[in-house]
Design a protein around this motif. Sequence first.
Motif, PDB file in Angstrom:
ATOM      1  N   TYR A   1       0.835  -1.203   0.000  1.00  9.80           N
ATOM      2  CA  TYR A   1       0.000   0.000   0.000  1.00  9.80           C
ATOM      3  C   TYR A   1       0.869   1.251   0.000  1.00  9.80           C
ATOM      4  N   ALA A   2       1.936   1.213   0.800  1.00  8.59           N
ATOM      5  CA  ALA A   2       2.807   2.388   0.878  1.00  8.59           C
ATOM      6  C   ALA A   2       3.398   2.709  -0.486  1.00  8.59           C
ATOM      7  N   VAL A   3       3.711   1.674  -1.266  1.00  8.91           N
ATOM      8  CA  VAL A   3       4.350   1.921  -2.554  1.00  8.91           C
ATOM      9  C   VAL A   3       3.334   2.302  -3.619  1.00  8.91           C
ATOM     10  N   THR A   4       2.215   1.549  -3.676  1.00  7.37           N
ATOM     11  CA  THR A   4       1.286   1.751  -4.789  1.00  7.37           C
ATOM     12  C   THR A   4       0.153   2.707  -4.442  1.00  7.37           C
ATOM     13  N   GLY A   5      -0.056   2.970  -3.180  1.00 11.96           N
ATOM     14  CA  GLY A   5      -1.115   3.886  -2.787  1.00 11.96           C
ATOM     15  C   GLY A   5      -2.503   3.300  -2.847  1.00 11.96           C
TER      16      GLY A   5
ATOM     17  N   LEU B   1       6.817   0.288 -11.176  1.00 11.21           N
ATOM     18  CA  LEU B   1       7.205   0.126  -9.778  1.00 11.21           C
ATOM     19  C   LEU B   1       7.751  -1.274  -9.504  1.00 11.21           C
TER      20      LEU B   1
ATOM     21  N   GLY C   1      10.121   7.786  -4.610  1.00  3.18           N
ATOM     22  CA  GLY C   1       9.556   7.034  -5.736  1.00  3.18           C
ATOM     23  C   GLY C   1       8.056   6.910  -5.768  1.00  3.18           C
ATOM     24  N   GLY C   2       7.497   5.914  -5.108  1.00  2.65           N
ATOM     25  CA  GLY C   2       6.091   5.623  -5.332  1.00  2.65           C
ATOM     26  C   GLY C   2       5.168   6.093  -4.237  1.00  2.65           C
ATOM     27  N   THR C   3       5.707   6.639  -3.163  1.00  2.00           N
ATOM     28  CA  THR C   3       4.825   6.976  -2.055  1.00  2.00           C
ATOM     29  C   THR C   3       3.881   8.094  -2.459  1.00  2.00           C
ATOM     30  N   THR C   4       2.679   8.013  -1.950  1.00  2.00           N
ATOM     31  CA  THR C   4       1.687   9.011  -2.310  1.00  2.00           C
ATOM     32  C   THR C   4       1.498   9.974  -1.152  1.00  2.00           C
TER      33      THR C   4
ATOM     34  N   HIS D   1      10.701  -1.619  -7.291  1.00  2.00           N
ATOM     35  CA  HIS D   1      10.728  -0.828  -6.062  1.00  2.00           C
ATOM     36  C   HIS D   1      11.037  -1.755  -4.890  1.00  2.00           C
TER      37      HIS D   1
END
Lengths: 499, 168
Positions: free
Chosen positions: A195-199, A214, B116-119, A217
């Motif tokens: 979740y932290a990476v892909t939101g 990603l 990088g990918g954090t929102t 990642h």
Amino acid sequence: MMDILGSLFSWLPVELWIMRPELCLTLAAFLTLIFSVARRAFQPRWLGYFSIAVTAAVGAPLLDLFRRTTELPGQEFVAWNGMFVVDSFAVFFKVLFLLAAILTMLMSIRYLDVEKAHTGEYYALIMFAVVGMMFMVSARDLILLFVGLETMSISTYILAGYLKRDRRSNESALKYFLLGSFSTGIFLYGISLVYAVTGSTHLRVISDAIAEGLVNHPLLVLGLILMIVALGFKIAAVPFHMWVPDTYEGAPTTITAFFSTAVKAAGFAIVLRILVEGMLSARMHWAPLVVILSAASMIIGTLGALLQENVKRLLAYSSITHVGYLLMGVLAVQRGADTGARGMVAIAVYLLAYTFMNMGAFGLVVALRREGLVGDQVDDFTGLARRAPLAAFSMLVFMLSLGGIPATAGFIGKWYLFGAAIKADYVWLAVLAVLASATSLYYYLRVVVRMYMGEAEEEGGLRPSGALASALVISLVFTILMGLYPQPFIWLAQHVVLY
Amino acid sequence: MDFTLLMFRVLASAALVCGILVILCRNAVHSALFLVGVFISVAGIYVVVGAEFLAVVQVLVYAGGILVLFLFVIMLVGKDAMVGKRRMRLLATVGTILIILFGLLMAQQLNVAGEGGTTGPDADSTRLGNIERVGLALFQDYILPFEVASVLLLVAMVGAIVLAREAY
């Protein structure tokens, strides 16, 4: 008939309409709980019959959904913000769970009387576990998937320890619970990293995010590894199998049968959902891990089963080996080629066959149980052929099927799985699987040899209850039928494809 | 270095130190008390990132509810029932080493990962209050898992009763 049933539910909004099986089963479980309070008025046995009837009746809306989802390839119903999806993949697994639950409950009725632990809550817990599984396989969102998984797990923790006076049952439940909670924590940790990476926790969004770059990642890979560890525990793959022999041995035999069929099938369903629907683009990260799990499960499972004197432990180790075979099907899923579909179909065929033959084998162990005899030692089967030829014959069929002898269901399952592995270029893994299944024949046949060659110490046949006998007959007929005429089953399994 | 980052570093290291002390303490009661430290530090991190509601729930449920339960269990079971001391120390050492290794790995990964990918927080976050947003998420977006969770809790309760009551 279908139309009458259809109009019965037609007033429901579509979000609830596609959840008919879950709603009915939840309602039935509530009713069983309420009835079981009044022990005098409602004997547990009647609650058992009631639960079996309801679970079987839930099959009707499921078949209706199956018909609708298979009209067109890729047909699916989505609701609740895209979290809950009914596709042919989910419906197939739900049918499998119902089947396993019905067979389990049929086997339980006399068994629980002998164990002096017969209460209505037992059936309610089985139904709650099935409800949890149904939400798991229909979840396209990791949160819903997790809640369903926990509903299933907590019900099964309790069922494992249902025989409160039996120390082995206590031990079984405690080990299962402790290791299960750890794996739950690890799973959540994995979800939170993803979740932290892909939101997002939605599998489709995760899949898109991974495809958009990603993939490498580091936190995503870490999250994926943690999730595979937790799933490895749930499906009992080596090296996360330590709890299996003790839990399978100590739990009530009927519940062990349930663990090794329904719970395992549910585990594989979410493995496929997560790895294929959510993480297929990250295949290069999970495939090596799955290869290790698969090979290790086959080797350790086979070696562990060789020297077991307890049939339940033997079947526990054999189920670990079968997990190794099934993981080859997961590996066969690749992007672009039709080998992907082949892998999933192979898993579906195998799980179907495995449900029938494993239920049958455990059913025989249940049939041996009576006052003063636990009936779970290999020695207890000695000379069974003379005492109860029919029971011995069915055990023979189940054992041969588990070993994968042609003309039984197990052979068809193995044929598809090994074929899928070879097509996906995992030839060495398929060779290992063939070696493992050849070795496994030794310990399956050991039981058979005792039954047919040994001298029985006691006289008199088995007297299984009508319910248990019907469960055994169903398992036997399907095991043989699927071996001799597999086409309808394969047709069924061909709908188990994730798009 | 801005204030948020500084607060995060302070609270995160406090949580880590308390976490290590939880497994290093010989006395189970001390471990439980250090666990309170972990919970409160994490609650502090929630406040720093603007999730006040979560912070309050964290303190109420974990520090208030779950920990009291832990202390009750320790009191009832007695600390003599714990694993032998030598084995305990070995396990604690191994655990600490693993935690430090994992922490180092995470730190290194986070550095690699960068932004990088954090929102970030979405646009709504400034308009609506904290509790409103939790409520909306819970009762609109995630209503189905919320309802299934009620079944989950019922199962847990039934299970506790089934296991705890006298056998027939």
